[in-house]
Motif scaffolding. Sequence first.
Motif, PDB file in Angstrom:
ATOM      1  N   PHE A  77      39.343  47.523  29.826  1.00 51.01           N
ATOM      2  CA  PHE A  77      39.647  46.468  28.859  1.00 51.01           C
ATOM      3  C   PHE A  77      40.508  46.979  27.703  1.00 51.01           C
ATOM      4  O   PHE A  77      41.046  46.170  26.937  1.00 51.01           O
ATOM      5  CB  PHE A  77      38.353  45.841  28.340  1.00 51.01           C
ATOM      6  CG  PHE A  77      37.643  45.026  29.385  1.00 51.01           C
ATOM      7  CD1 PHE A  77      38.065  43.744  29.690  1.00 51.01           C
ATOM      8  CD2 PHE A  77      36.585  45.560  30.095  1.00 51.01           C
ATOM      9  CE1 PHE A  77      37.425  42.994  30.665  1.00 51.01           C
ATOM     10  CE2 PHE A  77      35.935  44.822  31.070  1.00 51.01           C
ATOM     11  CZ  PHE A  77      36.354  43.534  31.358  1.00 51.01           C
ATOM     12  N   TRP A  80      43.725  45.941  29.251  1.00 48.15           N
ATOM     13  CA  TRP A  80      43.734  44.480  29.362  1.00 48.15           C
ATOM     14  C   TRP A  80      44.029  43.863  27.999  1.00 48.15           C
ATOM     15  O   TRP A  80      44.848  42.942  27.886  1.00 48.15           O
ATOM     16  CB  TRP A  80      42.376  44.013  29.879  1.00 48.15           C
ATOM     17  CG  TRP A  80      42.216  42.533  29.935  1.00 48.15           C
ATOM     18  CD1 TRP A  80      42.615  41.686  30.932  1.00 48.15           C
ATOM     19  CD2 TRP A  80      41.613  41.694  28.926  1.00 48.15           C
ATOM     20  NE1 TRP A  80      42.298  40.381  30.613  1.00 48.15           N
ATOM     21  CE2 TRP A  80      41.687  40.361  29.384  1.00 48.15           C
ATOM     22  CE3 TRP A  80      41.026  41.948  27.693  1.00 48.15           C
ATOM     23  CZ2 TRP A  80      41.185  39.292  28.659  1.00 48.15           C
ATOM     24  CZ3 TRP A  80      40.530  40.890  26.953  1.00 48.15           C
ATOM     25  CH2 TRP A  80      40.602  39.577  27.439  1.00 48.15           C
ATOM     26  N   TYR A  93      44.442  41.337  35.924  1.00 44.31           N
ATOM     27  CA  TYR A  93      43.483  42.327  35.415  1.00 44.31           C
ATOM     28  C   TYR A  93      43.443  43.565  36.302  1.00 44.31           C
ATOM     29  O   TYR A  93      43.294  44.685  35.797  1.00 44.31           O
ATOM     30  CB  TYR A  93      42.087  41.702  35.329  1.00 44.31           C
ATOM     31  CG  TYR A  93      40.980  42.718  35.166  1.00 44.31           C
ATOM     32  CD1 TYR A  93      40.770  43.365  33.944  1.00 44.31           C
ATOM     33  CD2 TYR A  93      40.159  43.066  36.247  1.00 44.31           C
ATOM     34  CE1 TYR A  93      39.770  44.318  33.802  1.00 44.31           C
ATOM     35  CE2 TYR A  93      39.162  44.016  36.108  1.00 44.31           C
ATOM     36  CZ  TYR A  93      38.967  44.634  34.890  1.00 44.31           C
ATOM     37  OH  TYR A  93      37.984  45.582  34.758  1.00 44.31           O
ATOM     38  N   ASN A  96      45.887  46.108  35.149  1.00 44.98           N
ATOM     39  CA  ASN A  96      45.406  46.772  33.932  1.00 44.98           C
ATOM     40  C   ASN A  96      44.301  47.767  34.252  1.00 44.98           C
ATOM     41  O   ASN A  96      44.273  48.883  33.714  1.00 44.98           O
ATOM     42  CB  ASN A  96      44.874  45.744  32.937  1.00 44.98           C
ATOM     43  CG  ASN A  96      45.871  44.656  32.611  1.00 44.98           C
ATOM     44  OD1 ASN A  96      45.506  43.511  32.399  1.00 44.98           O
ATOM     45  ND2 ASN A  96      47.152  44.986  32.578  1.00 44.98           N
TER      46      ASN A  96
END
Length: 351
Positions: A77, A80, A93, A96
């Motif tokens: 994240f 992201w 996602y 990422n």
Amino acid sequence: MLEAIRRAILVLRQKQILHRMGVAISVTVIGIACYVLFHILRGIDVFEVLEAIKSTETHQIALAALFVAAGYFTLTFYDWFAVRAIGHGELAYRVNAFAAFTSYSIGHNVGASVFTGGAVRYRIYSAYGLNAIDVAKICFLAGLTFWLGNAAVLGLGITVHPEAAAWIDQLPVWLNRLLAIAIILALVGYVIWVSAEPRHVGRGPWTVELPGGALTLLQIAIGIVDLGFCALAMYVLVPDEPNLGFVVVAVIFVSATLLGFASHSPGGLGVFDAAMLVGLWQMDREELLAGMLLFRLLYYIVPFVISVILLTFREVILGARSKRLHQAALGLEAGPAREAAYVRERGDTGA
């Protein structure tokens, strides 16, 4: 005042003083760590360490591995968030996640993660149309998330247990608590600052808009969760006695991690270990060292091997796809040439 600071930094960069200072700090940290390790480990019984590793319960290793996996999941994240912050929300996602996992696991092991991780990110993101400036912005925002999370964990943890930091930095307990409160106040001030109006850093195409107040709080939350899972993995593997509590182990773990990061040595090797051994001096050295070796295996070695395999497969697949496209392009070009030759041949033979 800000303009004066910018000019001073510019002068330092032009004369490469910042680079030399960074190298000097890294060498100093590594040198001190080697000295400390030499004195701590010279009485270590290697067979006792191996025995401690063998005696570690399977469920402890499995639980630590689960926490490490959760930590790496949280790491995804970082990218992201950063990719969306620079305006490339169209990227899936999974892209990422792949970029974050491989860049961090390789950067952690090779060292100089800013450069090695950035190179891995560029190799992946460039296939989706992002350029070097975009990747540099992603690295900056991901690093900002990392440092905000570290500041939050250390600020809160040291405020509660300042003695944990004192075991490493040898500063008075009251001074550590005061520094921790200052860190928390600085974080609060930063959140208020970015909430007031849009803030930018950099110049020209390198300009990055800092996330606003709400997004900054999200950054801090991501960093705290990531470090929390990593600290839990270490907490599971360190000796049960004496039980110092999770917060104390977490403060020492994060402090050791930051020292290892500052040294730029691969995986913080030597520096991280020395800080952990000094900070957790109450624990049996052989058992603590066994837990640290298991943590290195789970957090550094295993993800590194997986990343190398994944990147190798990716390069093989991309190479095969590029070869097929090249052959197809040659076939399309050769088609009209063959047809023209066939027409000429029929004309020469009078067919």
